[in-house]
Design a protein around this motif. Structure first.
Motif: not given
Length: 160
Positions: A8, A45, A47, A58
């Motif tokens: 991310m 997180y 992507a 995500f």
């Protein structure tokens, strides 16, 4: 659709926070703030990008994937990998969710061998619930938060 999991970045975080979903899915819309960007860059997180590195979605694991009221309702007691995810609004409802979810589940199962995976979904989101059931998730608990009903769904590991 050829998809990959990527780190991310601030660019991806800003883009995802600006996505706007149609009603009734507008519940999932975010507000672009510094704290929201920091949240997405906090390490939990990832992507999901296509072959040209365009952001298509995500996902997150851990505390970020939980609804605060779930703790108060004791729905997160069992030791599981909690999963939260979002797909670009232009891709939802077009049959692309199965590949998207399978790619995420494969990644999580490689990282957390043997642990069940749990997610929390708004009960009105029948499209997502159908997808989760198709991929081996079963309903566990339900609770309310800010006037909306949520359910937790769990899947035993290594089902893909």
């Amino acid at each position: 659709m050829d998809i990959h999991i990527a780190r991310m970045t601030q660019k991806y975080a800003v883009e995802a926070l600006c996505w706007k979903y149609e009603k009734p899915y507008d519940f999932y819309n975010n507000v672009l703030t510094t704290s929201a960007i920091v949240e997405l860059l906090g390490g939990g997180y990832y992507a999901i990008v296509d072959s040209s590195c365009k952001l298509i979605g995500f996902f997150c694991t851990g505390r970020s994937a939980k609804i605060p009221a779930g703790d108060r309702n004791a729905v997160y007691i069992e030791d599981c990998v909690d999963l939260g995810l979002g797909m670009h609004p232009s891709l939802t409802g077009k049959g692309k969710g199965d590949l998207f979810l399978k790619r995420i589940l494969h990644f999580i199962e490689e990282e957390h061998k043997g642990k069940p995976i749990r997610l929390t979904v708004a009960s009105f989101n029948k499209r997502a619930i159908r997808l989760y059931k198709k991929n081996g998730f079963t309903k566990e608990h339900q609770f309310h938060y800010k006037g909306m009903e949520f359910i937790t769904m769990k899947r035993s590991s290594a089902m893909t």
